[in-house]
Design a protein around this motif. Structure first.
Motif, PDB file in Angstrom:
ATOM      1  N   GLU A  27      -2.281   8.931  -1.873  1.00 21.38           N
ATOM      2  CA  GLU A  27      -3.034  10.174  -2.023  1.00 21.38           C
ATOM      3  C   GLU A  27      -2.100  11.373  -2.071  1.00 21.38           C
ATOM      4  OE1 GLU A  27      -5.716  10.050   1.240  1.00 21.38           O
ATOM      5  OE2 GLU A  27      -7.109   8.648   0.279  1.00 21.38           O
TER       6      GLU A  27
ATOM      7  N   THR B 149      -5.320   1.961 -10.378  1.00 15.84           N
ATOM      8  CA  THR B 149      -5.106   3.172 -11.172  1.00 15.84           C
ATOM      9  C   THR B 149      -6.402   3.660 -11.806  1.00 15.84           C
ATOM     10  OG1 THR B 149      -4.522   1.853 -13.120  1.00 15.84           O
ATOM     11  CG2 THR B 149      -2.719   2.560 -11.677  1.00 15.84           C
TER      12      THR B 149
ATOM     13  N   ARG C  69      -4.083   4.508   2.540  1.00 13.08           N
ATOM     14  CA  ARG C  69      -3.937   5.140   1.224  1.00 13.08           C
ATOM     15  C   ARG C  69      -3.336   6.553   1.328  1.00 13.08           C
ATOM     16  NH1 ARG C  69      -6.459   1.484  -2.093  1.00 13.08           N
ATOM     17  NH2 ARG C  69      -8.296   0.449  -1.173  1.00 13.08           N
TER      18      ARG C  69
ATOM     19  N   HIS D 116      -2.453  -2.208  -4.381  1.00 15.59           N
ATOM     20  CA  HIS D 116      -3.496  -1.766  -3.464  1.00 15.59           C
ATOM     21  C   HIS D 116      -4.507  -0.776  -4.049  1.00 15.59           C
ATOM     22  CE1 HIS D 116      -5.435  -1.194   0.341  1.00 15.59           C
ATOM     23  NE2 HIS D 116      -4.993   0.037   0.526  1.00 15.59           N
ATOM     24  N   THR D 117      -4.040   0.334  -4.600  1.00 10.63           N
ATOM     25  CA  THR D 117      -4.950   1.359  -5.123  1.00 10.63           C
ATOM     26  C   THR D 117      -5.036   1.233  -6.640  1.00 10.63           C
ATOM     27  OG1 THR D 117      -4.396   2.875  -3.320  1.00 10.63           O
ATOM     28  CG2 THR D 117      -5.423   3.822  -5.285  1.00 10.63           C
TER      29      THR D 117
ATOM     30  N   LEU E 167      -8.462   6.051  -9.794  1.00 10.03           N
ATOM     31  CA  LEU E 167      -7.942   7.409  -9.748  1.00 10.03           C
ATOM     32  C   LEU E 167      -8.253   8.155 -11.046  1.00 10.03           C
ATOM     33  CD1 LEU E 167      -4.412   6.713  -8.194  1.00 10.03           C
ATOM     34  CD2 LEU E 167      -6.450   7.558  -7.013  1.00 10.03           C
TER      35      LEU E 167
ATOM     36  N   ALA F 167       0.794  -1.229   0.000  1.00 16.03           N
ATOM     37  CA  ALA F 167       0.000   0.000   0.000  1.00 16.03           C
ATOM     38  C   ALA F 167       0.825   1.277   0.000  1.00 16.03           C
ATOM     39  CB  ALA F 167      -0.929   0.002   1.209  1.00 16.03           C
TER      40      ALA F 167
END
Length: 247
Positions: A154, A181, A150, A178-179, A184, A130
């Motif tokens: 961020e 793309t 996150r 983890h996040t 976003l 993460a």
């Protein structure tokens, strides 16, 4: 030995097969670094872990969904609210993959229990699920930050959007998962490079593809959109490919 990295396949065994085949990974000779979350979402977690265990030079990092699944199968996910949250966010598919009320095979559970929280290679590349606290050594960063938070992404993504991507001092490169793309920016369907930070999760658990990268050449291979490989399943997006076609 070639070095490859991938992340967040979320039970998408068919996508994982495609990526390993398309990049030409040699299970006996090449290294595969998996940034976590092989579980939860699509229906083939069991098959996915079976496949990973065939890779001789596998390095597996712990993801937040892995931690959930590990807690469930070791009898530690006992709080009803947290159990419901995990089941709702992909855990139901993992349970179905192994069979209701059946245990996770010992080798599979061991993969999660022995997973690393981060990896630093000899050539000073950092891999983590993460993110981490850049104000302290990664070894001193708490587990929640490494596999759940996150805040790291961020902060870096906000600077990137403003045209000022931040260089992460102390490391040649940093790879994270983890996040997704595509959450976003829905047009960001390939791994995102922000100075020396690279985001590998391209939304395989949702509507995107699974991506795998050659760490040294930076070549990228992708699966088909994973939801098209499981057209009747909702995955983590809440709507199946078949449902979308009817809309």
């Amino acid at each position: 030995m070639k070095r490859f990295v991938t992340s967040d396949s979320h039970g998408g065994y068919k996508a994982l097969v495609q990526c390993l085949d398309r990049c030409g990974l040699d299970e006996e000779k090449d290294q595969l670094i998996f940034l976590g979350d092989v579980v939860d979402g699509w229906s083939e977690t069991k098959e996915s872990i079976d496949l990973l265990l065939k890779v001789k030079h596998l390095v597996y990092l712990l993801g937040n969904h892995d931690q959930w699944a590990m807690a469930y199968y070791s009898g530690q996910l006992t709080q009803e609210a947290e159990l419901k949250s995990w089941l709702r966010q992909g855990g139901e598919a993992t349970v179905a993959s192994y069979g209701e009320s059946k245990p996770m095979p010992p080798k599979h559970l061991a993969l999660l229990q022995q997973a690393k929280l981060y990896l630093i290679t000899e050539d000073n590349i950092l891999f983590v699920h993460a993110g981490f606290d850049t104000n302290k050594p990664v070894a001193e960063t708490d587990a929640y930050t490494l596999i759940w938070s996150r805040e790291f992404i961020e902060h870096h993504y906000n600077s990137y959007q403003k045209g000022h991507p931040l260089h992460i001092n102390g490391y040649k490169e940093v790879y994270i998962g983890h996040t997704p793309t595509i959450l976003l920016d829905n047009k960001q369907t390939v791994p995102l490079h922000m100075d020396n930070l690279i985001m590998l999760d391209t939304g395989a658990g949702y509507t995107g593809c699974l991506s795998i990268m050659d760490i040294d050449s930076k070549a990228v291979w992708q699966s088909d959109p994973v939801m098209t490989l499981y057209p009747s399943e909702k995955g983590r997006s809440g709507m199946s490919w078949n449902d979308r076609k009817l809309c």
